[in-house]
Design a protein around this motif. Structure first.
Motif: not given
Length: 275
Positions: A169-175, A223-227, A214-219
């Protein structure tokens, strides 16, 4: 009475053998990582040659470029095609598919996977290998040390996630952040074509700013919040898996912020010249 020729029988025999090969080997679960990596490498070569062919026919600027500029032009076409594929797949898996949904409390979200996930990650590993090879071969013409670090971290994290099944999941968030790649490449194309003062260049700069935000800052913040919310599941991953989840996104986020500062500075400079 319908008769079947020897040629028809031979064709059907080849089709049957091909189906068995694909079903039992190429698409069999144990082989998907390897076949998808190979597919990614082959697709990278095809995309590179496709970009070269199309550019020769449809872009007058291409013929006047130096050899290394043409190589970079084709390389950026390759990276744009990969970015469109993997960002679209990642968006689907993270936000539209129910694979990683919290509505499925029966298992850990950090251990969920599927053949489609493995295939997508394998294609990306193949792309990163191909691109890293080109970066090293023409170093530093296609990118400096920051590109080597970025691609190396990405390849390691994606490959580990694919083979281990952890933290996909986190890999795809990064991608998903690859969605900014076509805009960055378009900026280089416009600059190389002598269109730095055009309206298209300005519009592209604004799109880069919004997409990057959006994709490289807020997302990444999301992700950190999800972790944080699933910390009890993350800490039960393997030691290397935890390192990948905590260290790689953090390193990429720092690099994203550094590049974002440059994007803001460049956009402000461009807007100031137009006033």
């Amino acid at each position: 009475m319908v008769t079947v020729s020897k040629d028809d029988m031979a064709i059907k025999s080849y089709q049957s053998q091909a189906e068995v090969l694909v079903k039992n080997y190429l698409l069999a679960a144990p082989f998907i990582p390897y076949t998808s990596i190979l597919g990614g490498l082959v697709a990278a070569k095809v995309a590179y040659e496709f970009t070269r062919l199309i550019s020769n026919f449809y872009f007058k600027t291409y013929a006047g470029l130096t050899k290394i500029q043409r190589i970079e032009w084709n390389n950026r076409g390759l990276s744009s095609i990969h970015a469109i594929f993997i960002s679209a797949l990642s968006l689907y898996l993270v936000f539209w598919s129910d694979l990683f949904s919290d509505q499925r409390p029966t298992d850990f979200v950090t251990l969920r996977s599927s053949p489609l996930c493995i295939f997508g990650l394998g294609v990306s590993v193949g792309y990163f290998f191909a691109d890293l090879g080109m970066i090293f071969w023409f170093f530093p013409s296609l990118g400096g040390l920051e590109y080597v670090i970025h691609h190396s971290l990405s390849a390691i994290a994606v490959a580990y996630s694919m083979f281990s099944g952890e933290g996909q999941l986190y890999t795809f968030m990064c991608l998903i952040s690859e969605v900014t790649t076509p805009e960055i490449n378009m900026r280089w194309y416009l600059d190389t074509a002598g269109m730095k003062r055009s309206a298209a260049y300005l519009i592209n700069g604004v799109v880069i700013f919004l997409a990057w935000l959006i994709a490289r800052v807020l997302l990444f913040v999301y992700m950190f919040h999800h972790i944080y919310l699933h910390y009890d599941q993350v800490v039960q991953m393997s030691p290397f898996g935890r390192l990948v989840v905590f260290a790689v996104p953090s390193a990429l986020f720092i690099m994203n912020l550094m590049w974002f500062a440059k994007i803001i500075k460049g956009l402000m400079k461009t807007l100031a010249k137009r006033q």
